[in-house]
Design a protein around this motif. Structure first.
Motif, short mmCIF file in Angstrom:
data_model
loop_
_atom_site.label_atom_id
_atom_site.label_comp_id
_atom_site.label_asym_id
_atom_site.label_seq_id
_atom_site.Cartn_x
_atom_site.Cartn_y
_atom_site.Cartn_z
N GLU A 17 0.84 -1.21 0.00
CA GLU A 17 0.00 0.00 0.00
C GLU A 17 0.88 1.26 0.00
O GLU A 17 0.58 2.23 -0.70
CB GLU A 17 -0.91 -0.02 1.24
CG GLU A 17 -1.99 1.05 1.24
CD GLU A 17 -3.06 0.80 0.17
OE1 GLU A 17 -3.22 -0.37 -0.24
OE2 GLU A 17 -3.69 1.77 -0.27
N LEU A 19 3.89 1.39 -1.19
CA LEU A 19 4.49 1.44 -2.53
C LEU A 19 3.53 2.10 -3.51
O LEU A 19 3.92 2.95 -4.32
CB LEU A 19 4.85 0.02 -2.97
CG LEU A 19 5.41 -0.14 -4.37
CD1 LEU A 19 6.78 0.51 -4.45
CD2 LEU A 19 5.50 -1.61 -4.77
N ALA A 20 2.27 1.71 -3.40
CA ALA A 20 1.27 2.31 -4.29
C ALA A 20 1.10 3.80 -3.99
O ALA A 20 0.96 4.62 -4.91
CB ALA A 20 -0.07 1.58 -4.12
N ALA A 21 1.10 4.14 -2.71
CA ALA A 21 0.93 5.56 -2.32
C ALA A 21 2.10 6.40 -2.80
O ALA A 21 1.93 7.60 -3.04
CB ALA A 21 0.78 5.66 -0.81
N VAL A 24 1.36 7.45 -6.51
CA VAL A 24 0.22 8.31 -6.87
C VAL A 24 0.51 9.74 -6.42
O VAL A 24 0.77 9.98 -5.25
CB VAL A 24 -1.07 7.79 -6.18
CG1 VAL A 24 -2.24 8.69 -6.52
CG2 VAL A 24 -1.33 6.37 -6.59
N VAL A 32 1.13 10.76 -2.56
CA VAL A 32 0.12 10.62 -1.50
C VAL A 32 0.77 10.16 -0.20
O VAL A 32 0.34 10.55 0.90
CB VAL A 32 -0.98 9.63 -1.95
CG1 VAL A 32 -1.94 9.32 -0.82
CG2 VAL A 32 -1.74 10.19 -3.13
N TRP A 36 0.18 11.41 3.63
CA TRP A 36 -0.16 10.51 4.74
C TRP A 36 0.82 10.72 5.90
O TRP A 36 0.39 10.80 7.06
CB TRP A 36 -0.08 9.06 4.29
CG TRP A 36 -1.19 8.62 3.38
CD1 TRP A 36 -2.23 9.40 2.92
CD2 TRP A 36 -1.38 7.33 2.80
NE1 TRP A 36 -3.04 8.68 2.10
CE2 TRP A 36 -2.56 7.39 2.00
CE3 TRP A 36 -0.69 6.14 2.85
CZ2 TRP A 36 -3.04 6.31 1.31
CZ3 TRP A 36 -1.17 5.04 2.16
CH2 TRP A 36 -2.33 5.13 1.38
N VAL B 69 1.38 0.01 -9.05
CA VAL B 69 1.84 -1.33 -8.61
C VAL B 69 1.69 -1.42 -7.10
O VAL B 69 2.15 -0.53 -6.38
CB VAL B 69 3.31 -1.56 -9.02
CG1 VAL B 69 3.80 -2.91 -8.52
CG2 VAL B 69 3.46 -1.47 -10.52
N ILE B 74 -1.84 -7.01 -3.00
CA ILE B 74 -2.69 -7.18 -1.82
C ILE B 74 -3.92 -8.02 -2.18
O ILE B 74 -4.26 -8.98 -1.48
CB ILE B 74 -3.13 -5.79 -1.28
CG1 ILE B 74 -1.92 -4.97 -0.84
CG2 ILE B 74 -4.10 -5.95 -0.13
CD1 ILE B 74 -2.24 -3.55 -0.48
N LEU B 120 -6.05 5.87 -2.06
CA LEU B 120 -5.21 6.60 -3.01
C LEU B 120 -6.03 7.51 -3.91
O LEU B 120 -5.47 8.26 -4.70
CB LEU B 120 -4.44 5.59 -3.88
CG LEU B 120 -3.65 4.53 -3.13
CD1 LEU B 120 -3.08 3.50 -4.10
CD2 LEU B 120 -2.53 5.17 -2.35
#
Lengths: 272, 166
Positions: A17, A19-21, A24, A32, A36, B69, B74, B120
């Motif tokens: 999560e 890594l994804a944030a 973006v 993001v 956070w 990615v 997850i 996100l």
């Protein structure tokens, strides 16, 4: 499902999560993830800032309190000093009033009289210490009076300090007479406030409350100074009356005394 | 063996890519072909460990089809873990079970991926119909694979060869 299994799952999912944030972009263009982190850090920073502010405020408060305590202590000391000064001023005022009362005796005894301040007294021992403004060596047996009557005589003198024997001293004796000079006697100290008037003939006309003044017959004290007031008269088998009197000088309260260094028995003509 | 599975998984992903290419029917996009690998892992494998294969599959899915990615990893590991749990209480290994597992895995993958991208700000429009369609189609795909495996074509082929050689 073991605890390790769950922990590993949570860890991997959290990392994914994050890594994804990181990929973006937020509104400002930063990832993001940073927003956070900012959201997470801001409350901590606010709490830390608040804690620091609180600590500073507590420190300032403690400092102010300490300052207030010091000021309070200084004010108490000042207050006590003022109270002591007030007491001293009251004593000085009373002493000045007593000095005013000396107008009569001082005028009577001339400019040679010295004013002394009582700094120590022991009525049981019958002694008193007085202090004069100037340094003098007073002669032994120099008489000392107050505005209300006879006090005693000088035993020792040393500069500003002079030691007196009060007329109530057990070894003191003062020749006294009534105001009309008809009755004579010898006032003997008893070690207390009372005086014993000795050698008063049985036929003498003496009443309770009669004022006895110095006769000058002892060669020490000038004549005419109030010395005692009769409190008790008793007849006995003896040829003399048993007469008791008290000193007219308020020995336990007097502050100022008048020392008569220049009084000479021969000059007064009081000596027999 | 592992290399063969990896190649086959890559082929599956390639086919998935082809399914969503322009010109293909729109409902092809509701298939999730790689689900078969986590369904197979939960129904066939005896010894289970943490599903790193599902993680790799999910990350590969993200690389090919996702906006970022991570969420795919997850979702796919969550689906694999849920199918492991389901397989431990369901004894049936018939084609119907393959279909049901495929449907369940699809629902879990889609829902968890949506949940993962929600913080996100990337969660798009989503309906229950789309979810149901994906579950049914992918379940059918898994059921077909399960049926083929149940037929054991390899065994029949080997028997045919033996008879022919005689």
């Amino acid at each position: 499902m073991s605890r390790t299994y769950v922990l590993r799952t949570v860890l991997v999912w959290t990392l994914l999560e994050l890594l994804a944030a990181l990929q973006v972009p937020a509104i400002g263009g930063t990832p993001v993830l940073f927003s956070w982190l900012r959201i997470l850090i801001e409350p901590v920073a606010m709490v830390a800032q608040g804690t620091v502010d609180l600590a500073i405020d507590v420190g300032l408060g403690a400092r102010g309190l300490q300052q207030a305590m010091i000021e309070n202590r200084e004010m108490r000391i000042n207050l006590e000093t003022l109270r002591a000064r007030q007491i001293l001023l009251q004593a000085d005022l009373a002493a000045l009033r007593e000095i005013g009362d000396f107008a009569g005796p001082d005028a009577e005894f001339g400019a040679g009289a010295l004013i002394g301040r009582c700094i120590y007294r022991d009525l049981i021992a019958g002694t008193m210490e007085v202090r004069t403004a100037g340094s003098f060596i007073l002669a032994h047996d120099t008489p000392v009076v107050s505005a209300k009557g006879l006090v005693g005589r000088v035993l020792r003198s040393e500069g500003h300090r002079h030691w007196l024997q009060l007329l109530t001293h057990a070894a003191a004796a003062v020749a006294v007479e009534t105001e009309d000079s008809l009755v004579h006697g010898l006032a003997l100290g008893t070690g207390s406030n009372a005086l014993t008037i000795a050698y008063v003939p049985r036929q003498a006309e003496l009443e309770r409350g009669a004022l006895l003044v110095t006769s000058g017959g002892d060669g020490i004290y000038p004549p005419g100074i109030p010395a005692a007031r009769v409190t008790r008269i008793r007849e006995s088998d003896e040829p003399f009356l048993e007469v008791t009197a008290i000193s007219t000088a308020d020995l336990h309260a007097i502050r100022m005394v008048l020392i008569l260094p220049e009084w000479a028995p021969a000059a007064s003509g009081g000596l027999p | 063996m592992w290399a063969k599975i990896a190649v086959l998984a890559a082929v599956t992903l390639a086919f998935q890519r082809i399914l969503v290419m322009p010109g293909m029917p729109a409902w092809f996009g509701h298939f999730i072909l790689p689900i078969i690998w986590i369904v197979a892992a939960s129904l066939v494998r005896k010894e289970r460990h943490w599903p790193y294969e599902a993680l790799l599959l999910g990350l590969a899915w993200d690389l090919l089809f996702g906006p970022v990615v991570g969420p795919g990893g997850i979702a796919w590991t969550a689906a694999c873990l849920s199918l492991y749990g389901l397989a431990s209480v369901v004894a049936d290994r018939s084609p119907k079970a393959w279909a049901a597992f495929g449907a369940v895995g699809t629902v879990v993958v889609i829902l968890v991926q949506r949940l993962a991208v929600m913080p996100l700000g990337l969660a798009g429009f989503f309906t229950f119909r789309q979810l149901a369609l994906s579950a049914v189609l992918t379940g059918l795909w898994c059921g077909c694979v399960g049926a083929v495996l149940a037929l054991d074509l390899g065994k029949h082929w080997r028997a045919y060869h033996v008879r022919k050689l005689r």
